[in-house]
Design a protein around this motif. Structure first.
Motif, short mmCIF file in Angstrom:
data_model
loop_
_atom_site.label_atom_id
_atom_site.label_comp_id
_atom_site.label_asym_id
_atom_site.label_seq_id
_atom_site.Cartn_x
_atom_site.Cartn_y
_atom_site.Cartn_z
N PRO A 1 0.83 -1.20 0.00
CA PRO A 1 0.00 0.00 0.00
C PRO A 1 0.87 1.25 0.00
O PRO A 1 1.94 1.27 0.57
CB PRO A 1 -0.82 -0.11 1.28
N LYS A 2 0.36 2.27 -0.63
CA LYS A 2 1.09 3.53 -0.74
C LYS A 2 1.07 4.26 0.60
O LYS A 2 0.06 4.32 1.28
CB LYS A 2 0.46 4.39 -1.82
N ILE A 3 2.22 4.81 0.96
CA ILE A 3 2.37 5.57 2.20
C ILE A 3 2.58 7.02 1.81
O ILE A 3 3.70 7.44 1.51
CB ILE A 3 3.54 5.01 3.04
N ASN A 4 1.48 7.78 1.81
CA ASN A 4 1.57 9.16 1.36
C ASN A 4 0.32 9.93 1.80
O ASN A 4 -0.69 9.34 2.17
CB ASN A 4 1.70 9.22 -0.16
N ALA A 5 0.45 11.24 1.76
CA ALA A 5 -0.68 12.14 1.99
C ALA A 5 -0.37 13.42 1.23
O ALA A 5 0.80 13.75 1.01
CB ALA A 5 -0.85 12.44 3.48
N PHE A 6 -1.40 14.13 0.81
CA PHE A 6 -1.17 15.39 0.10
C PHE A 6 -2.43 16.23 0.13
O PHE A 6 -3.52 15.76 0.42
CB PHE A 6 -0.73 15.15 -1.35
N ALA A 7 -2.24 17.52 -0.16
CA ALA A 7 -3.35 18.46 -0.25
C ALA A 7 -3.34 19.05 -1.65
O ALA A 7 -2.29 19.27 -2.24
CB ALA A 7 -3.18 19.58 0.77
N LEU A 8 -4.52 19.27 -2.19
CA LEU A 8 -4.66 19.87 -3.51
C LEU A 8 -4.94 21.37 -3.38
O LEU A 8 -5.44 21.82 -2.34
CB LEU A 8 -5.80 19.21 -4.27
N PRO A 9 -4.67 22.12 -4.44
CA PRO A 9 -5.01 23.54 -4.41
C PRO A 9 -6.51 23.78 -4.20
O PRO A 9 -6.91 24.85 -3.77
CB PRO A 9 -4.57 24.04 -5.79
N THR A 10 -7.33 22.76 -4.46
CA THR A 10 -8.77 22.87 -4.24
C THR A 10 -9.13 22.69 -2.76
O THR A 10 -10.31 22.66 -2.41
CB THR A 10 -9.51 21.80 -5.07
N ARG A 17 -4.45 4.92 2.59
CA ARG A 17 -4.74 3.89 3.59
C ARG A 17 -3.44 3.29 4.15
O ARG A 17 -3.36 2.98 5.34
CB ARG A 17 -5.60 2.79 2.96
N GLY A 18 -2.43 3.14 3.31
CA GLY A 18 -1.16 2.59 3.77
C GLY A 18 -0.54 3.43 4.87
O GLY A 18 0.05 2.90 5.82
N LEU A 19 -0.68 4.73 4.79
CA LEU A 19 -0.14 5.62 5.83
C LEU A 19 -0.98 5.52 7.10
O LEU A 19 -0.43 5.46 8.21
CB LEU A 19 -0.09 7.07 5.32
N ILE A 20 -2.28 5.47 6.94
CA ILE A 20 -3.16 5.33 8.11
C ILE A 20 -2.85 4.03 8.84
O ILE A 20 -2.71 4.01 10.06
CB ILE A 20 -4.64 5.39 7.69
N ASP A 21 -2.73 2.94 8.09
CA ASP A 21 -2.43 1.64 8.70
C ASP A 21 -1.06 1.64 9.37
O ASP A 21 -0.89 1.08 10.44
CB ASP A 21 -2.49 0.53 7.65
N LEU A 22 -0.09 2.27 8.72
CA LEU A 22 1.27 2.31 9.27
C LEU A 22 1.31 3.08 10.59
O LEU A 22 1.90 2.62 11.56
CB LEU A 22 2.23 2.98 8.27
N LEU A 23 0.67 4.23 10.63
CA LEU A 23 0.75 5.07 11.82
C LEU A 23 -0.10 4.52 12.96
O LEU A 23 0.31 4.58 14.11
CB LEU A 23 0.37 6.51 11.49
N ASP A 95 7.91 11.73 16.51
CA ASP A 95 7.66 10.29 16.37
C ASP A 95 7.22 9.95 14.95
O ASP A 95 7.63 8.93 14.40
CB ASP A 95 6.60 9.83 17.37
N LEU A 96 6.39 10.82 14.38
CA LEU A 96 5.95 10.62 13.00
C LEU A 96 7.15 10.53 12.07
O LEU A 96 7.25 9.63 11.24
CB LEU A 96 5.03 11.77 12.56
N TRP A 97 8.09 11.46 12.22
CA TRP A 97 9.25 11.47 11.31
C TRP A 97 10.24 10.36 11.64
O TRP A 97 11.01 9.94 10.78
CB TRP A 97 9.87 12.86 11.23
N ASP A 98 10.21 9.83 12.88
CA ASP A 98 10.98 8.62 13.18
C ASP A 98 10.44 7.46 12.35
O ASP A 98 11.20 6.69 11.74
CB ASP A 98 10.87 8.24 14.67
N VAL A 99 9.11 7.33 12.34
CA VAL A 99 8.48 6.25 11.57
C VAL A 99 8.78 6.42 10.09
O VAL A 99 9.16 5.46 9.40
CB VAL A 99 6.94 6.23 11.81
N MET A 100 8.66 7.64 9.58
CA MET A 100 8.91 7.87 8.15
C MET A 100 10.37 7.62 7.79
O MET A 100 10.67 7.14 6.70
CB MET A 100 8.46 9.28 7.75
#
Length: 167
Positions: A1-10, A17-23, A95-100
C-alpha cells in the motif's frame, strides 16, 4: 500500500490507507493532517488554477526544488502549532518522522528503485526525515507552550510505533 498524503489547491486532503495503517494512532496521524492543512492555509495554495499550472510548469523546469523544501518545512512548523493547540503532544510530530525515516530506510534496504532526485539532495522537493526532525526539534519549546495551554490537551503522549518489516 502507498504511504503518502497530500493536499490539492482545491483544499482537498488525501491520506492513503497505507499511511493510516502504518501510523495506527491519531497522535501520529494528527501530524500528517496538520501538515496538510497547513499547506492549504498557507500561501503555498493561495493561487488560481491557471496561475498554479504556470507556476508548476516553471517550478518543474527551473530550480524550484529548494522552494518546495521551504514550503514543506513551513507546513511542518504550522502543522506542529496546529496539532499542539489541538491537544496533541508536539513530540508526536517527531515520532511521526521517526516512523517515516524507518520507512525510507526499509525502502532503500529492500532495493526499491531510487531515483536521481533521491540521490542528489538539491533535486529533492521534500526535506529528509532527519532534516524535518531537526527543524521540529528547534520549534518544540514554543509548541510545548501551546500544548500546555490547550484546553484539549491529552495527558500522556503515546509511544512511537515500530515499523514492521514484511518477511
Amino acid at each position: 500500500p502507498k504511504i503518502n498524503a497530500f493536499a490539492l489547491p482545491t483544499r482537498e486532503l488525501f491520506v492513503y490507507r497505507g499511511l493510516i495503517d502504518l501510523l495506527g494512532d491519531d497522535a501520529l496521524l494528527s501530524g500528517v493532517i496538520a501538515h496538510e492543512i497547513a499547506h492549504v492555509l498557507t500561501f503555498s495554495y493561495r493561487i488560481t488554477d491557471a496561475m498554479g499550472s504556470v507556476l508548476n510548469l516553471i517550478h518543474n523546469h527551473v530550480a524550484g526544488k529548494a522552494y518546495s523544501r521551504k514550503l514543506e518545512m513551513e507546513a511542518d512548523a504550522v502543522g506542529l502549532r496546529f496539532m499542539s493547540m489541538a491537544g496533541y503532544h508536539p513530540n508526536s510530530m517527531l515520532d511521526l518522522w521517526d516512523v517515516m525515516a524507518l520507512v525510507e530506510e526499509e525502502a532503500a534496504a529492500s532495493g526499491e528503485p531510487i531515483s536521481i532526485t533521491d540521490r542528489v539532495p538539491f533535486l529533492k522537493t521534500h526535506p529528509t526525515s532527519l532534516q524535518r526532525q531537526k527543524n521540529i526539534d528547534a520549534l518544540l519549546p514554543k509548541a510545548m507552550k501551546m500544548y500546555n495551554s490547550s484546553p484539549f490537551r491529552r495527558a500522556v503522549p503515546p509511544p512511537p510505533k515500530e515499523v514492521a518489516s514484511d518477511p
